[in-house]
Design a protein around this motif. Sequence first.
Motif, PDB file in Angstrom:
ATOM      1  N   MET A   1       0.474  -0.895  -0.199  1.00  0.00           N
ATOM      2  CA  MET A   1      -0.218   0.322   0.058  1.00  0.00           C
ATOM      3  C   MET A   1       1.052   0.873   0.199  1.00  0.00           C
ATOM      4  O   MET A   1       1.782   1.440   0.999  1.00  0.00           O
ATOM      5  N   GLU A 270       9.098   1.120  -7.213  1.00  0.00           N
ATOM      6  CA  GLU A 270      10.639   1.128  -6.805  1.00  0.00           C
ATOM      7  C   GLU A 270      11.696   2.316  -7.011  1.00  0.00           C
ATOM      8  O   GLU A 270      12.370   2.620  -5.866  1.00  0.00           O
ATOM      9  N   THR A 274       8.867   5.141  -2.982  1.00  0.00           N
ATOM     10  CA  THR A 274       9.904   4.680  -1.607  1.00  0.00           C
ATOM     11  C   THR A 274      10.243   5.883  -0.351  1.00  0.00           C
ATOM     12  O   THR A 274       9.384   6.579  -0.822  1.00  0.00           O
ATOM     13  N   TYR A 278       4.624   3.111   4.897  1.00  0.00           N
ATOM     14  CA  TYR A 278       4.442   1.953   5.060  1.00  0.00           C
ATOM     15  C   TYR A 278       4.853   1.087   3.167  1.00  0.00           C
ATOM     16  O   TYR A 278       4.203   1.121   2.394  1.00  0.00           O
ATOM     17  N   ASP A 279       6.166   0.702   2.940  1.00  0.00           N
ATOM     18  CA  ASP A 279       6.526  -0.023   1.772  1.00  0.00           C
ATOM     19  C   ASP A 279       6.239  -0.912   2.042  1.00  0.00           C
ATOM     20  O   ASP A 279       6.330  -1.603   3.399  1.00  0.00           O
ATOM     21  N   SER A 280       6.404  -1.929   0.861  1.00  0.00           N
ATOM     22  CA  SER A 280       6.554  -3.115   0.466  1.00  0.00           C
ATOM     23  C   SER A 280       7.991  -3.840   0.357  1.00  0.00           C
ATOM     24  O   SER A 280       8.623  -2.368   0.214  1.00  0.00           O
ATOM     25  N   GLN A 281       8.591  -4.831   0.674  1.00  0.00           N
ATOM     26  CA  GLN A 281       9.371  -4.893   0.055  1.00  0.00           C
ATOM     27  C   GLN A 281      10.043  -4.751  -1.137  1.00  0.00           C
ATOM     28  O   GLN A 281       8.951  -5.520  -1.517  1.00  0.00           O
ATOM     29  N   PRO A 282      11.060  -4.839  -1.207  1.00  0.00           N
ATOM     30  CA  PRO A 282      11.477  -4.262  -3.085  1.00  0.00           C
ATOM     31  C   PRO A 282      10.763  -5.092  -4.102  1.00  0.00           C
ATOM     32  O   PRO A 282      11.388  -6.137  -3.527  1.00  0.00           O
ATOM     33  N   THR A 283      10.967  -4.636  -4.920  1.00  0.00           N
ATOM     34  CA  THR A 283      11.007  -6.427  -5.335  1.00  0.00           C
ATOM     35  C   THR A 283      11.353  -5.428  -7.436  1.00  0.00           C
ATOM     36  O   THR A 283      10.869  -4.807  -7.616  1.00  0.00           O
ATOM     37  N   ASN A 284      12.072  -6.528  -7.839  1.00  0.00           N
ATOM     38  CA  ASN A 284      12.500  -6.051  -9.700  1.00  0.00           C
ATOM     39  C   ASN A 284      11.439  -5.937 -10.238  1.00  0.00           C
ATOM     40  O   ASN A 284      10.952  -6.992 -10.292  1.00  0.00           O
TER      41      ASN A 284
ATOM     42  N   ASN B 666       1.050  -6.242   3.106  1.00  0.00           N
ATOM     43  CA  ASN B 666       2.198  -6.589   2.388  1.00  0.00           C
ATOM     44  C   ASN B 666       3.262  -5.730   1.749  1.00  0.00           C
ATOM     45  O   ASN B 666       3.385  -5.426   1.710  1.00  0.00           O
ATOM     46  N   THR B 667       2.593  -5.248   3.449  1.00  0.00           N
ATOM     47  CA  THR B 667       3.556  -3.740   4.034  1.00  0.00           C
ATOM     48  C   THR B 667       4.511  -4.682   4.430  1.00  0.00           C
ATOM     49  O   THR B 667       4.235  -5.559   5.595  1.00  0.00           O
TER      50      THR B 667
END
Lengths: 386, 927
Positions: A1, A270, A274, A278-284, B666-667
């Motif tokens: 989110m 990405e 950023t 409330y970041d999610s884990q970065p993905t390629n 998903n955070t």
Amino acid sequence: MQVNKTIFYFIIIFIGSGCVEPFTPDLNEYKELLVITGEITSQEGIQTVNISRSSPLSDPQYIPEQGCSVEVLDNKGNHFDYSETDPGKYSCYIEQQFLSIGTNYKIKVTTSQGKEYQSEYDSMAPAAPVDSIYYKIENRSASPTEPSFPGIQIYLDLKAPENFAKNYLWKLEETWEYRSKYLITFRYEDGEIIHYEPTIDSLWACWMIKDIHGLYTESTENLLQNQKKQIPLNFVSNQSPRLQVRYSLLVKQYSLSDKAYEYWKRQRIETQETGELYDSQPTNAKGNLFCVNNPDEPVLGFFGASAIAEKRVFFDNKFYFQIFNFICEIDTIVNYNDFEDPYYMISLADDGFGAPFGTAREECFDCTKRGGTNIMPKFWKTRNDD
Amino acid sequence: MYKIFIILFFSSFMFSTQAQENDILISGNFINEPFLNFVQTIENSYDAHFYFNKDWVEDITVKASGNKLSLFSLLKESLDPKDIHFFIDKNHNVFITNTNTVITRLPDYKIYRNIFEENTDEDEGNGLTTTEKAYIKGRKTRQATTINIGNPQVSGGKKAIINGKIREKESKEPLLGATVYIEEMQTGVASDIDGQFNMVITPGRYTAVFRCLGMKEEQYFLQVYTNGTIEVEMEKELIAINEVTIKADRYHNVRGTQMGYERLTIKSIKEIPVVMGERDLLKVAQMLPGVQNVGEGSSGFNIRGSSADQNMFYINKVPVYNTSHLFGFFTSFSPDIVNDFTLFKSNIPAKYGGRLASVFDITTRQGNKTQYTMRGGISPVTGHIAAEGPLIKDKSSFSVSARSTYSDWILSKLKDADLRNSNAAFYDLAANVKIEPGPYSLVKVFGYYSHDQFTLSSTHTYEYSNSGGSIIWRQRFNPSFFGEFVSTFGNYNFNTVNNVNVSEAYSHSYNINHYEFRSDFTLLIFKNQNISFGANSIYYNLNRGYIKPYGLESLRMPIDLGVENGIEGAFYLSDEIILHPKLTVNGGLRYSFYNYLGPAAVTGYIPNSPLNENNILDTLYFSKGDLVKTYSGPEFRVALNYLLGKNNSIKFSYNRIRQYIFMLSNTVALSPTDQWKLSDYHIRPPYADQVSAGYYHDFPNKGISSSVEVYNKWIYNVLEYKDGASFISTESIETQTLQGDQNAYGVEVMIKKNTGKLTGWLAYSYSKSVITVNGPLIEEKINFGNSYPANYDRPHGLNLVTNIRSNRRLSMSANLVYNTGRPISYPVSVYYINDVEYVNYSSRNKYRIPDYFRIDLSINLEGNLKSEKLAHSYWMLNIYNLTGRKNAYSVFYQTENGKIKGYKMSIFGQPLITLSWNFKLGNYASE
């Protein structure tokens, strides 16, 4: 989110102590991967593809991949051979008849080591004409560690008919007119003072043209109509001379397939969205390229097909905020030989004519020394043309 | 002092013969005769005189008929159940005393000499002979007398059940966690939330020691005849608070079968430094071994490498689905009303289920039964107040609390326009009523509400609230059989508006209801066994809500995220058996089942293809009440404790738990828009197996208790999210999720010191948590099917909590916190597209953000210690993050002007100093 950055600033103020500072982790890992980027557009002309290799984070550099054989194929049986025009840059002139909406294109690259790479087919969707482009005055900062400044945030409204593409990417090119700080009235050359007529000479007004390195992509995927208002484009702050006289933006609107949009959206998230709370884990971002010989080898980049629509807008300096002024310090001339010959001068006398004279850096008189050109671009319109 | 003892000496001499010898034989027919009438009759007919207070015997009746009745037995029969004592002297004077037993025997020197040999004599040097001193010592302990339990007439029984109740003398409030230790048996029990305890014992004479945090230790002889009741009142002790703590804990630490068990009271954490000057039990919980969270100021706990949605929070049995205020900076329970919490993170008792990692059982203050009192305080961000008192004196009590923030006022003073247009407000309310309708029953009613609302520069609005209520009814059916019935309700809902882009603007409302009924029974019919059984059922009704266009210009496509209904139920039976004085086993079986109920429209997908919108085969429709999908299974719970010596033991436990509800998040940190979701047709409920083993050692002389626990936890069907998953774009969540396996293992070491001027604990935990998502299809893999560290995998954690009390008014505390940084994927290479730098990330969670380190300090200054005063207050100065270390909350990369740049974000980048003030009515020691 994704949550607006305000939350973070809000907390900082609330508890009075948060902070963001530059940070570089110590990493040794590095994997050199092939990068294929480019698109085939609906405009007749030279189409280009760039092939390069990734570089370590600690030492970023463009590593062109030379000596590849490159061809683009469509789903109608045509193929176009590209040739290397610059290191890693492969080009081909393609005629209009081969560039049509609804056609699928893919790329095939064979490296000098004989490895073969391909993309999936990407379909060329129709690009809607560019609708209105306008600005709002806002305060923004260029990076998380810098303070915010007033400037203009440029917005675009997308108003596409239903049968046009739903996903777009915008490439921007900015042009601005700027002026030298001082109009040249005298020049000291070979021990002589040459007088210039106090008219606008050719070194006073210049134009600068630059590509904007930002990623602007949006979609109407969640919307009821193929329209979206207030899509933010670039922000022009008052910290450069861009807004001093007249600012122009060329907006190229590229249509994207769903797959291409997913790719660019991920890249946007990405690299631009950023640093939220409330970041999610970065993905390629997942592209559409693969290695034929080794399907497990990751290939970076995306090869797409896009139709293009264009629009140019002009904004005059009618802003209430102060605009950065090119700093020029005047040295009063006591002895003409104190300065390196030749140089420009202005009169510091009350009547604006005669001694005492003053001089300053060359950039204060000659606008071309600041990087621009004094030849008015063909597309340029003066205020009177509007 | 000397005089008092002399008087005591003589008065007791008068009573020094055995009571029964002075019995009077009476005749008569008393059918429920009021005690007063009975007394009159006896006084008129016999040479007997009664001395008592009428209030004590108001509702006592006498029931007996016949000739040659023993007055002693009759009185005992009538007065004992009311815990009223009496004594008949040789002149046939009947002295009725309320709670104090009349001392009728000279002390037995031999027994007590040992107990007091370490004490120094306060009256030393005032000219007493050794014999006299010894005698006085004896007199002192004689205040702890023999308590007769059961009917002395009946003897030779094999076992007797004792139902006890431990209360605080002044307020009559039940004491939770008080322990009863039977010296002869070397065993003991602890009292529950209502101060009650039960034990099965062979009739005989015992020495019982009652201990409780903050209370004076009490010692009694128990003369057990048959089943009976006992009520003990304990007095507060001001000086040796901590000295008692350790004794209370010792029981749990070494002798109990419970592992991974923590209990903290708000009293015990009063001095621990806190952020923003708010006392917060759940923040202190993060200092315990195996309890972590992903980042400062974020809500949610990760317990033993589990995700945050695997914890259950109950406050007085009310389920709470969001325990945070203001993004997680505060806990949504007012410090004024919270009394304590119990955390189970290893072998969770069979009565609990539904969450894989832990149960946080929070209880509130019960309310003072004798007098009205108030407390409250202000800190830089909030103000809070609470009141409590009797409704009917000694029978029922209430407590209420309210807390609110004045942050809006702070924001309105700020210069930044975005922030001035922002607002944040939260408050919480709680009310509790406790009624004791009779000696064998207890009813508690509790209500709770918390609300949060914030608007951020008119682009985002969040609003969420928790509400709930519970009715708890405890009943003792007979001396060996008790029950507790709980009916509870909890609701969590949020509303959010996203107005970042006018065309995309939307609002979303989410709502979950949790209705639960549970009944728990305890049966004490066998010696050395404690059987409990029960059942519970939960009805979930949740509405994931509508995504609605917001504003006139919004073109947002409305999406109905769907309504869900489910029933979760469970039966359990567990038995704690003392197989051998050294070996205790606790075995339990819980059987849980779950039904996903209609109405529902279930999407069917083409077999052996990824679940996404391109592979839809059909839709199955279920009408209201239909069973869409059923999941069930047994859950075994085993724990055993082997006492190696008096002060050390080893324990082992195995657990299985199933969980039928989970959170869509998903955070990395929990966000205020995370939705709870039920297991459904496609998403299987996760379940976990956990084995733990531990060694526990106490050093009573030094006041130190220690433990080492190792554990391994396997979680199956754990939920992970596809890259870029969105939970507001579709009702079909199965298209956004994947399920995999998780393996978490670690070691937890805890050393706790509870006595002396320096108290505190040192906790170290090593915990790993690794997830593998490796489905058969390429789309069903994360990280190419290779295992990767969970987002909250933080192997090393070290917490030091210390408190130095220089005197009763001044104390200082310090915390030290160290944690491995959480995992992150870092960019490992850079590439160019159109002259703009882009990055390629490492494999998932391969790297870590910098380690976390923090030191906090607090100074607590109490008001004066006068006993006669209206109100008592104390100041607390907190310095959070003393060293000002800029601990990384996150590390992120951004492209600026085509160049990629790395940044580190910290929440508390400098020392945060706060001053808070709290007050309460009464004196320093008032509760």
